[in-house]
Scaffold this motif. Structure first.
Motif, PDB file in Angstrom:
ATOM      1  N   CYS A  83      51.720   0.153  10.675  1.00 32.46           N
ATOM      2  CA  CYS A  83      50.561  -0.520  11.248  1.00 32.46           C
ATOM      3  C   CYS A  83      50.207   0.062  12.614  1.00 32.46           C
ATOM      4  O   CYS A  83      49.787  -0.656  13.525  1.00 32.46           O
ATOM      5  N   GLY A  84      50.399   1.346  12.778  1.00 28.03           N
ATOM      6  CA  GLY A  84      50.045   1.977  14.041  1.00 28.03           C
ATOM      7  C   GLY A  84      51.003   1.677  15.172  1.00 28.03           C
ATOM      8  O   GLY A  84      50.821   2.121  16.298  1.00 28.03           O
ATOM      9  N   SER A  85      52.038   0.919  14.884  1.00 23.48           N
ATOM     10  CA  SER A  85      53.013   0.613  15.920  1.00 23.48           C
ATOM     11  C   SER A  85      54.347   1.217  15.529  1.00 23.48           C
ATOM     12  O   SER A  85      54.888   0.907  14.479  1.00 23.48           O
ATOM     13  N   ARG A  86      54.838   2.071  16.372  1.00 24.43           N
ATOM     14  CA  ARG A  86      56.044   2.801  16.034  1.00 24.43           C
ATOM     15  C   ARG A  86      57.251   1.875  15.905  1.00 24.43           C
ATOM     16  O   ARG A  86      58.135   2.094  15.099  1.00 24.43           O
ATOM     17  N   SER A  87      57.292   0.836  16.723  1.00 21.49           N
ATOM     18  CA  SER A  87      58.473  -0.020  16.726  1.00 21.49           C
ATOM     19  C   SER A  87      58.415  -1.079  15.633  1.00 21.49           C
ATOM     20  O   SER A  87      59.405  -1.718  15.323  1.00 21.49           O
ATOM     21  N   CYS A  88      57.226  -1.236  15.032  1.00 24.86           N
ATOM     22  CA  CYS A  88      57.052  -2.290  14.044  1.00 24.86           C
ATOM     23  C   CYS A  88      57.937  -2.080  12.828  1.00 24.86           C
ATOM     24  O   CYS A  88      58.529  -3.008  12.303  1.00 24.86           O
ATOM     25  N   GLY A  89      58.073  -0.825  12.369  1.00 23.38           N
ATOM     26  CA  GLY A  89      58.904  -0.540  11.199  1.00 23.38           C
ATOM     27  C   GLY A  89      60.327  -0.940  11.437  1.00 23.38           C
ATOM     28  O   GLY A  89      60.966  -1.561  10.599  1.00 23.38           O
ATOM     29  N   LYS A  90      60.807  -0.633  12.617  1.00 20.79           N
ATOM     30  CA  LYS A  90      62.182  -0.971  12.943  1.00 20.79           C
ATOM     31  C   LYS A  90      62.347  -2.478  13.093  1.00 20.79           C
ATOM     32  O   LYS A  90      63.337  -3.049  12.652  1.00 20.79           O
ATOM     33  N   ARG A  91      61.370  -3.089  13.716  1.00 21.92           N
ATOM     34  CA  ARG A  91      61.454  -4.543  13.881  1.00 21.92           C
ATOM     35  C   ARG A  91      61.528  -5.229  12.530  1.00 21.92           C
ATOM     36  O   ARG A  91      62.306  -6.157  12.336  1.00 21.92           O
ATOM     37  N   PHE A  92      60.699  -4.778  11.600  1.00 19.02           N
ATOM     38  CA  PHE A  92      60.705  -5.394  10.273  1.00 19.02           C
ATOM     39  C   PHE A  92      62.052  -5.160   9.587  1.00 19.02           C
ATOM     40  O   PHE A  92      62.611  -6.064   8.978  1.00 19.02           O
ATOM     41  N   ALA A  93      62.604  -3.955   9.724  1.00 21.08           N
ATOM     42  CA  ALA A  93      63.907  -3.643   9.120  1.00 21.08           C
ATOM     43  C   ALA A  93      64.979  -4.548   9.701  1.00 21.08           C
ATOM     44  O   ALA A  93      65.829  -5.075   8.983  1.00 21.08           O
ATOM     45  N   MET A  94      64.929  -4.733  11.010  1.00 25.62           N
ATOM     46  CA  MET A  94      65.910  -5.584  11.664  1.00 25.62           C
ATOM     47  C   MET A  94      65.742  -7.026  11.228  1.00 25.62           C
ATOM     48  O   MET A  94      66.709  -7.744  11.013  1.00 25.62           O
ATOM     49  N   PHE A  95      64.490  -7.436  11.069  1.00 22.57           N
ATOM     50  CA  PHE A  95      64.231  -8.810  10.648  1.00 22.57           C
ATOM     51  C   PHE A  95      64.768  -9.054   9.236  1.00 22.57           C
ATOM     52  O   PHE A  95      65.458 -10.047   8.983  1.00 22.57           O
ATOM     53  N   SER A  96      64.491  -8.129   8.311  1.00 22.50           N
ATOM     54  CA  SER A  96      64.977  -8.327   6.942  1.00 22.50           C
ATOM     55  C   SER A  96      66.499  -8.269   6.893  1.00 22.50           C
ATOM     56  O   SER A  96      67.130  -8.901   6.043  1.00 22.50           O
ATOM     57  N   ILE A 127      68.449  -9.640   8.893  1.00 21.79           N
ATOM     58  CA  ILE A 127      68.962 -10.975   9.226  1.00 21.79           C
ATOM     59  C   ILE A 127      69.149 -11.788   7.944  1.00 21.79           C
ATOM     60  O   ILE A 127      70.142 -12.490   7.769  1.00 21.79           O
ATOM     61  N   ILE A 128      68.175 -11.655   7.030  1.00 21.79           N
ATOM     62  CA  ILE A 128      68.242 -12.395   5.778  1.00 21.79           C
ATOM     63  C   ILE A 128      69.453 -11.943   4.957  1.00 21.79           C
ATOM     64  O   ILE A 128      70.204 -12.760   4.428  1.00 21.79           O
ATOM     65  N   PHE A 129      69.666 -10.613   4.889  1.00 17.60           N
ATOM     66  CA  PHE A 129      70.816 -10.104   4.147  1.00 17.60           C
ATOM     67  C   PHE A 129      72.125 -10.475   4.837  1.00 17.60           C
ATOM     68  O   PHE A 129      73.126 -10.750   4.184  1.00 17.60           O
ATOM     69  N   ALA A 130      72.106 -10.478   6.167  1.00 17.06           N
ATOM     70  CA  ALA A 130      73.305 -10.860   6.912  1.00 17.06           C
ATOM     71  C   ALA A 130      73.654 -12.322   6.634  1.00 17.06           C
ATOM     72  O   ALA A 130      74.825 -12.666   6.436  1.00 17.06           O
ATOM     73  N   ALA A 131      72.630 -13.172   6.559  1.00 16.65           N
ATOM     74  CA  ALA A 131      72.857 -14.587   6.258  1.00 16.65           C
ATOM     75  C   ALA A 131      73.418 -14.747   4.843  1.00 16.65           C
ATOM     76  O   ALA A 131      74.320 -15.549   4.605  1.00 16.65           O
ATOM     77  N   LEU A 132      72.899 -13.940   3.927  1.00 12.29           N
ATOM     78  CA  LEU A 132      73.406 -13.927   2.552  1.00 12.29           C
ATOM     79  C   LEU A 132      74.892 -13.542   2.543  1.00 12.29           C
ATOM     80  O   LEU A 132      75.711 -14.151   1.846  1.00 12.29           O
ATOM     81  N   GLY A 133      75.238 -12.549   3.369  1.00 15.54           N
ATOM     82  CA  GLY A 133      76.623 -12.115   3.480  1.00 15.54           C
ATOM     83  C   GLY A 133      77.524 -13.208   4.027  1.00 15.54           C
ATOM     84  O   GLY A 133      78.644 -13.392   3.555  1.00 15.54           O
ATOM     85  N   VAL A 134      77.039 -13.947   5.007  1.00 14.95           N
ATOM     86  CA  VAL A 134      77.811 -15.055   5.581  1.00 14.95           C
ATOM     87  C   VAL A 134      78.087 -16.098   4.494  1.00 14.95           C
ATOM     88  O   VAL A 134      79.211 -16.602   4.367  1.00 14.95           O
ATOM     89  N   LEU A 135      77.069 -16.379   3.662  1.00 13.49           N
ATOM     90  CA  LEU A 135      77.233 -17.356   2.586  1.00 13.49           C
ATOM     91  C   LEU A 135      78.268 -16.880   1.566  1.00 13.49           C
ATOM     92  O   LEU A 135      79.159 -17.639   1.173  1.00 13.49           O
ATOM     93  N   GLY A 160      70.508  -8.462  14.638  1.00 15.94           N
ATOM     94  CA  GLY A 160      69.184  -8.355  14.029  1.00 15.94           C
ATOM     95  C   GLY A 160      68.140  -9.139  14.799  1.00 15.94           C
ATOM     96  O   GLY A 160      66.991  -8.708  14.916  1.00 15.94           O
ATOM     97  N   LEU A 161      68.537 -10.271  15.349  1.00 17.39           N
ATOM     98  CA  LEU A 161      67.621 -11.068  16.168  1.00 17.39           C
ATOM     99  C   LEU A 161      67.196 -10.276  17.400  1.00 17.39           C
ATOM    100  O   LEU A 161      66.013 -10.199  17.732  1.00 17.39           O
ATOM    101  N   PHE A 162      68.179  -9.640  18.045  1.00 22.24           N
ATOM    102  CA  PHE A 162      67.875  -8.818  19.218  1.00 22.24           C
ATOM    103  C   PHE A 162      66.945  -7.677  18.836  1.00 22.24           C
ATOM    104  O   PHE A 162      65.969  -7.399  19.520  1.00 22.24           O
TER     105      PHE A 162
END
Ligand code: NAG
Length: 201
Positions: free
Chosen positions: A78-91, A93-101, A180-182
């Motif tokens: 989306c024209g933002s270089r950091s956006c791809g990484k942010r989205f990767a980090m955000f997703s 978190i979901i997998f990390a939560a799955l791992g905790v479970l 991932g939050l950071f």
């Protein structure tokens, strides 16, 4: 900020732990290293697949996602270089939560199994001869189990290993939740040289 590199290191640790947990669960199906004649003779908690499913197969997904995070750095969207990484980090978190479970499931199951003790043949029939972990502090009680041979140390050792390993997995995935939050909030992009960028957004 360590985000991507940290995640990779976490993922690389999760894989061998997942393999060992799967192995421990498989060994629990062979009390004392032998096969039993009837599947109902095996301790119930072994059939709940804490090591194979919770800490094994399920753990492969967060591990692979964490391992790939470093490569996701700075790809941009989306024209933002950091956006791809942010989205990767955000997703992640979901997998990390799955791992905790998953790891939590194996951890609780192992604790219950250790407290309950193994199912074994007591001379009259197959049952759980121990109650509330009483056998843990009194080896004399272990003689209640006549067969399979060495069922008590076998189950105790393997479930203890599962308890420790799933505990480590849960902590590692918990770290990635925070990491991932950071990464999502800060979206640091210091390595953008690899994608032709200069790191500024
Ligand atoms: C262990 O269990 C046996 C059998 O029930 C009992 O006789 C013995 O007193 C117990 N030993 C201890 C240290 O509690």
């Amino acid at each position: 900020m360590c985000t991507g590199g940290c995640a990779k290191c976490l993922g690389a640790t999760l894989i061998p732990l997942a393999v060992l947990c799967t192995l421990a669960n498989i060994l629990l199906f062979f009390p004392g290293g032998k096969t039993v004649e009837d599947s109902t003779y095996i301790t119930n908690e072994v059939w709940y697949f804490g090591g194979m499913a919770g800490s094994g197969i399920l753990m492969i997904f967060p591990a692979l996602v964490f391992l790939g995070l470093q490569n996701n750095d700075c790809c941009g969207c989306c024209g933002s270089r950091s956006c791809g990484k942010r989205f990767a980090m955000f997703s992640s978190i979901i997998f990390a939560a799955l791992g905790v479970l998953g790891a939590g499931y194996c951890f609780v199951l192992s604790a219950v199994a250790i407290n309950k003790g193994p199912k074994c043949y007591t001379g009259s029939h197959w049952e759980y001869p121990f109650h509330d972990g009483d056998y843990l502090g009194n080896h004399t009680l272990w003689d209640k189990c006549q067969s399979p041979e060495n069922i008590v140390p076998w189950n105790l050792t393997l479930f203890s290993l599962l308890l420790i390993m799933s505990g480590i997995q849960a902590v590692l995935c918990g770290i990635q939740v925070v990491n991932g939050l950071f990464g999502t909030l800060c979206g640091d992009c210091k390595c953008c040289g690899c994608c032709g960028g200069d790191g500024t957004v």
